[in-house]
Design a protein around this motif. Structure first.
Motif, PDB file in Angstrom:
ATOM      1  N   ILE A   1       0.877  -1.177   0.000  1.00  0.00           N
ATOM      2  CA  ILE A   1       0.000   0.000   0.000  1.00  0.00           C
ATOM      3  C   ILE A   1       0.908   1.218   0.000  1.00  0.00           C
ATOM      4  O   ILE A   1       1.688   1.418   0.932  1.00  0.00           O
ATOM      5  CB  ILE A   1      -0.911   0.003   1.240  1.00  0.00           C
ATOM      6  N   ARG A   2       0.831   2.007  -1.064  1.00  0.00           N
ATOM      7  CA  ARG A   2       1.680   3.191  -1.204  1.00  0.00           C
ATOM      8  C   ARG A   2       0.818   4.451  -1.233  1.00  0.00           C
ATOM      9  O   ARG A   2       0.046   4.663  -2.165  1.00  0.00           O
ATOM     10  CB  ARG A   2       2.510   3.095  -2.483  1.00  0.00           C
ATOM     11  N   GLN A   3       0.965   5.255  -0.211  1.00  0.00           N
ATOM     12  CA  GLN A   3       0.257   6.530  -0.133  1.00  0.00           C
ATOM     13  C   GLN A   3       0.952   7.548  -1.039  1.00  0.00           C
ATOM     14  O   GLN A   3       2.155   7.468  -1.284  1.00  0.00           O
ATOM     15  CB  GLN A   3       0.251   7.051   1.308  1.00  0.00           C
TER      16      GLN A   3
ATOM     17  N   ALA B   1       2.739   0.674   3.526  1.00  0.00           N
ATOM     18  CA  ALA B   1       2.390  -0.415   4.437  1.00  0.00           C
ATOM     19  C   ALA B   1       2.495  -1.711   3.638  1.00  0.00           C
ATOM     20  O   ALA B   1       2.491  -1.693   2.402  1.00  0.00           O
ATOM     21  CB  ALA B   1       0.991  -0.230   5.001  1.00  0.00           C
ATOM     22  N   HIS B   2       2.600  -2.832   4.348  1.00  0.00           N
ATOM     23  CA  HIS B   2       2.756  -4.127   3.681  1.00  0.00           C
ATOM     24  C   HIS B   2       1.919  -5.176   4.410  1.00  0.00           C
ATOM     25  O   HIS B   2       1.936  -5.255   5.632  1.00  0.00           O
ATOM     26  CB  HIS B   2       4.240  -4.534   3.683  1.00  0.00           C
TER      27      HIS B   2
ATOM     28  N   GLY C   1      -3.972 -12.244   7.610  1.00  0.00           N
ATOM     29  CA  GLY C   1      -2.535 -12.059   7.664  1.00  0.00           C
ATOM     30  C   GLY C   1      -2.148 -10.927   8.585  1.00  0.00           C
ATOM     31  O   GLY C   1      -2.923 -10.525   9.463  1.00  0.00           O
ATOM     32  N   GLN C   2      -0.951 -10.414   8.345  1.00  0.00           N
ATOM     33  CA  GLN C   2      -0.398  -9.346   9.165  1.00  0.00           C
ATOM     34  C   GLN C   2      -0.166  -8.112   8.301  1.00  0.00           C
ATOM     35  O   GLN C   2       0.430  -8.200   7.224  1.00  0.00           O
ATOM     36  CB  GLN C   2       0.928  -9.783   9.797  1.00  0.00           C
ATOM     37  N   LEU C   3      -0.607  -6.970   8.794  1.00  0.00           N
ATOM     38  CA  LEU C   3      -0.390  -5.683   8.149  1.00  0.00           C
ATOM     39  C   LEU C   3       0.683  -4.950   8.939  1.00  0.00           C
ATOM     40  O   LEU C   3       0.544  -4.760  10.155  1.00  0.00           O
ATOM     41  CB  LEU C   3      -1.683  -4.868   8.128  1.00  0.00           C
ATOM     42  N   VAL C   4       1.765  -4.573   8.259  1.00  0.00           N
ATOM     43  CA  VAL C   4       2.859  -3.848   8.894  1.00  0.00           C
ATOM     44  C   VAL C   4       2.817  -2.408   8.411  1.00  0.00           C
ATOM     45  O   VAL C   4       2.877  -2.140   7.204  1.00  0.00           O
ATOM     46  CB  VAL C   4       4.230  -4.482   8.557  1.00  0.00           C
TER      47      VAL C   4
ATOM     48  N   ILE D   1      -2.764   0.270  -4.140  1.00  0.00           N
ATOM     49  CA  ILE D   1      -2.605  -1.030  -3.481  1.00  0.00           C
ATOM     50  C   ILE D   1      -2.293  -2.057  -4.561  1.00  0.00           C
ATOM     51  O   ILE D   1      -3.044  -2.169  -5.533  1.00  0.00           O
ATOM     52  CB  ILE D   1      -3.893  -1.454  -2.746  1.00  0.00           C
ATOM     53  N   VAL D   2      -1.212  -2.790  -4.390  1.00  0.00           N
ATOM     54  CA  VAL D   2      -0.870  -3.861  -5.325  1.00  0.00           C
ATOM     55  C   VAL D   2      -0.859  -5.175  -4.552  1.00  0.00           C
ATOM     56  O   VAL D   2      -0.072  -5.350  -3.618  1.00  0.00           O
ATOM     57  CB  VAL D   2       0.502  -3.629  -5.997  1.00  0.00           C
TER      58      VAL D   2
END
Length: 139
Positions: free
Chosen positions: A17-19, A25-26, A46-49, A124-125
């Protein structure tokens, strides 16, 4: 040309996720499609970092129809996945969500969402990789 049965099973999922301001964020986890009588239930976990903010457990649910129409878990229509890959969109007032599906490296595939609105500006990719296939009978 993709059909719902192609997605049934478990996939590894990574999402960036690129603002617009450069922050990122990943997400890392799995996405699972389980068939039922009239489509499939989708669950990702999953986990969002988020750098500087920590790591969080993340989960999403959707409903996929046999025609590749996707619905939010409350039944509202979200968008249609183009069977050959390509563009789709969702308007969520006041924000525009534009998707691009790429099935060119199947069974690895991706979906990119570009989100624009008064307070939103990010891309978001999501990258999906095959882990375990289910048949429609496995449900």
């Amino acid at each position: 040309m993709r059909q719902l049965s192609d997605f049934l099973g478990v996939w590894s999922l990574e999402r960036d996720i690129r603002q617009a301001d450069g922050s990122q964020a990943h997400f890392e986890g799995t996405a699972r499609w389980d068939a039922d009588d009239d489509g499939a239930n989708y669950l990702e976990m999953g986990q969002l970092v988020m750098p500087g903010q920590g790591q969080f457990r993340s989960e999403r649910r959707y409903r996929w129809g046999n025609d590749l129409r996707v619905y939010f878990d409350d039944g509202r229509y979200f968008h249609s996945v183009p069977a050959d890959g390509g563009e789709s969109a969702h308007w969520c007032d006041p924000d525009q969500y534009d998707a691009s599906y790429d099935f060119g490296q199947w069974p690895n595939w991706s979906c990119q969402w570009t989100v624009r609105g008064p307070r939103k500006d990010y891309v978001i990719v999501g990258r999906y990789s095959f882990l375990q296939r289910f048949s429609e009978e496995d449900g």
